[in-house]
Enzyme design. Structure first.
Site, PDB file in Angstrom:
ATOM      1  N   ALA A 431       0.844  -1.194   0.000  1.00  0.00           N
ATOM      2  CA  ALA A 431       0.000   0.000   0.000  1.00  0.00           C
ATOM      3  C   ALA A 431       0.878   1.243   0.000  1.00  0.00           C
ATOM      4  CB  ALA A 431      -0.906  -0.006   1.227  1.00  0.00           C
ATOM      5  N   GLY A 476      -0.021  -5.541   0.566  1.00  0.00           N
ATOM      6  CA  GLY A 476      -1.220  -5.568  -0.255  1.00  0.00           C
ATOM      7  C   GLY A 476      -0.991  -6.191  -1.612  1.00  0.00           C
ATOM      8  N   GLU A 479      -1.329  -9.819  -1.067  1.00  0.00           N
ATOM      9  CA  GLU A 479      -2.754 -10.074  -0.832  1.00  0.00           C
ATOM     10  C   GLU A 479      -3.533 -10.069  -2.146  1.00  0.00           C
ATOM     11  OE1 GLU A 479      -3.690  -8.379   3.578  1.00  0.00           O
ATOM     12  OE2 GLU A 479      -2.741  -6.970   2.198  1.00  0.00           O
ATOM     13  N   GLU A 499       4.139  -5.741   7.093  1.00  0.00           N
ATOM     14  CA  GLU A 499       3.307  -4.795   7.848  1.00  0.00           C
ATOM     15  C   GLU A 499       3.661  -4.692   9.325  1.00  0.00           C
ATOM     16  OE1 GLU A 499       0.536  -6.020   4.402  1.00  0.00           O
ATOM     17  OE2 GLU A 499       2.183  -6.864   5.572  1.00  0.00           O
TER      18      GLU A 499
END
Length: 625
Positions: A431, A476, A479, A499
């Site tokens: 992100a 992300g 993901e 993260e």
């Protein structure tokens, strides 16, 4: 069109870099120089840069050795006869380049592609002396070629689409971000960048401001590290002078070198960057620079030299600007952008306000700049995360575009299989942290919920989705890959969940999908440690289906997608739904859901066609009905 062996003619600073880029990507690479002395110097440059990479720990010794093993040298042009791609990086002289291409044309096999690294000469004129004008193009690298990720692929009116496609694929495999430009003076980036430099010198002629003031205004307006005069000192004032002269010869007086630039070139000295900054003059300087850049950028798009998005990307990736010309115009608003261009035009009799910009201002619409790209061809939808200047990091804009494209693909009967990949060195590197830092808790919740919904759309869409993981897939990005049905990764790709090192943990499904895929223990290790794993380890633990060399990644994904697309689309979609349900239901409930799905396929036109074709021993023609 398969490129396996690359020849580079000319092994100076630029040629050595281009050869190294090819060799690092795994291509057999041969460099050619005029004599043994020049050849040894050129090979020495490559050796030194590789050794420097090892010393700075940017490259392993094993990769250095593998790259060097791909490099060979020659002084005889005939040694390049079996190359699939030949790139010339010699003196900027049309007659010399034409002579080289004519000689190569008689030596190389008929499928070979010829490319020129020229920054200013006509590719079409070089192609005209060959018997293969459809296989001649430009590959304009930006200095330093090993580091700068931008590569302009220059197509003439005769360059075949297949050659352009092959060169775009080659560029991506070698770690470049390619943009396509038409064979026109300055191509895309230099067309607006060189006038930016020249306008700075013109303001010296007009005594609007001194060198340090113009440089500081340039840095602040365009949010870059070096102003125009510092940049000319770094890259060479002769380059700036000859570039302006070349553009002026082709395009007219507006592009002619400013008197100050011509004088500085004649002096052989660098610009003196010292002196006091006049704060009051910076606004005027910034407006002049923007007006010229906006006008020229709009003009080149109007002339179909390049698209808005490729021109923007050229500034972001090649010049490292914080915003390209069209992004800056969007930020300012079309009316203000048009006003600045009109002000610039008032200073130059031969500089006209582009009609395209005037129409955009009348419409009151910003330029369209998409960070997610969609191409549908032969039943395959390829979704490319196209924000390479930010390693394709996810922000609200990217996720909204991705959601729109997923809906478009879902409703497109021509798209039967989907590939998701990334432009540049990353698949998606996570992100956008800077964007997240400015959000409130409520905004973070909304962003995260929206992101989860987008990835759910991918997982629930009754079309198979293949993640072609071309580079970093972190946070992300991983993901996103886990929401896909099948994951292929380049052997040098890196994956992980970093993260926890930021004081958070994966929130777009990482804890859920990773656990279901590789088990609790391995998911815990991957998430708790916050590290990265390579593609081979990811394959071993079942995080991806398989690892393949980067050269083979997209071809392998496309082959698999085409095999899937040939099957009954209704059956494939129902099978995907049943497989996903297996992760959420008991065996008994899953079998019941499977039965319901199977029964839905019976009675369809595809079921009748499939079974009839089997009996008749022919390939079925499924229609998704």
């Amino acid at each position: 069109m398969n490129i396996k062996k690359v020849g580079v003619i000319g092994c100076g600073l630029m040629g050595a870099g281009i050869a190294q880029v090819a060799a690092q990507a795994g291509y057999e690479t041969i460099v050619r120089e005029l004599n043994d002395e020049l050849l040894e110097k050129g090979l020495g440059r490559i050796r030194a840069f590789l050794d420097k990479g090892v010393a700075k720990k940017k490259m392993t010794q094993a990769r250095r050795d593998a790259t060097w093993a791909n490099v060979s040298g020659a002084t005889d042009l005939a040694d390049l006869a079996d190359c699939d791609l030949v790139i010339e990086v010699i003196i900027e002289n049309m007659e010399v380049k034409q002579g080289l291409f004519k000689e190569l044309d008689g030596l190389c096999h008929e499928g070979a592609i010829f490319a020129s690294n020229t920054s200013s000469l006509s590719i079409a004129q070089m192609a005209a002396v060959t018997n293969r004008p459809d296989r001649v193009a430009g590959l304009h690298y930006f200095f330093p070629a090993v580091i700068n990720q931008l590569l302009e692929v220059i197509a003439t009116d005769q360059t075949s689409p297949e050659v352009v496609e092959a060169l775009m694929a080659y560029a991506r495999v070698t770690g470049k971000v390619p943009i396509v430009a038409r064979d026109a003076p300055g191509f895309a980036v230099n067309r607006f960048f060189v006038p930016w430099l020249n306008e700075a010198a013109r303001m010296l002629d007009e005594d609007i401001a001194n060198v340090p003031t113009i440089d500081e205004a340039g840095r602040e307006t365009f949010r870059i590290g070096m102003g125009p005069f510092a940049l000319m000192n770094a890259t060479g004032i002769p380059i700036a002078y000859h570039s302006t002269s070349s553009l002026a010869q082709a395009l007219g007086e507006f592009y002619a070198p400013a008197d100050a630039l011509a004088a500085q070139f004649e002096s052989g000295e660098e610009w003196d960057l010292e002196g006091a900054v006049d704060e009051a003059a910076k606004a005027v300087v910034g407006e002049r620079l923007m007006g010229v850049v906006f006008g020229v950028a709009a003009q080149l798009v109007e002339e179909s030299v390049a698209t808005v998005e490729d021109t923007e990307r050229g500034a972001l990736v090649g010049l490292r600007w914080a915003r390209g010309p069209f992004g800056m115009m969007n930020d300012l608003g079309m009316d203000r952008a048009l006003e600045l261009v009109k002000q610039a035009a008032a200073h130059h009799d031969s500089f006209d306000v582009p009609e395209l910009l005037q129409k955009q201002a009348v419409a009151g619409q910003p330029w369209t700049l998409r960070d997610v790209r969609l191409e549908v061809k032969d039943g395959i939808a390829v979704i490319t995360m196209n924000r390479p200047e930010a390693l394709n990091a996810l922000n609200e804009k990217v996720l909204r575009e991705l959601k729109e494209i997923i809906a478009q693909v879902r409703d497109d009967p021509n798209a039967r299989a989907v590939i998701v990949t990334g432009e540049g060195p990353a698949f998606v590197a996570g992100a956008d942290i800077r964007a997240m830092m400015s959000k409130s808790q409520a905004e973070i919740r909304e962003f995260t919920e929206f992101g989860q919904g987008v990835l759910n759309d991918i997982e629930r869409m009754e079309k198979p989705v293949i993640a072609a993981i071309n580079g970093f897939a972190l946070g992300g990005g991983l993901e996103l890959a886990l929401a896909c049905d099948i994951r292929l990764a380049a052997t040098e790709a890196r994956m992980g969940f970093p993260e926890v090192g930021l004081g958070i943990f994966p929130g777009l499904g990482g804890t859920q999908r990773a656990t279901r895929l590789i088990g609790k223990g391995r998911a815990c290790e991957l998430i708790f440690a916050g590290g990265q794993i390579g593609a081979e380890e990811a394959e071993r633990i079942g995080l991806i289906n398989r690892a393949v060399p980067l050269q083979q990644l997209l071809p392998e994904a496309e082959r698999l997608a085409k095999r899937i697309a040939r099957q009954g689309p209704i059956a494939v979609g129902k099978a995907k739904t049943a497989i996903n349900q297996a992760l959420q239901m008991s065996l008994e409930d899953g079998l019941a859901a499977e039965l319901d799905g199977v029964m839905e396929t019976f009675g369809t036109e595809d079921q009748k066609e499939g079974m009839t074709a089997f009996v008749e021993r022919r390939r079925p023609e499924f229609k998704g009905q």
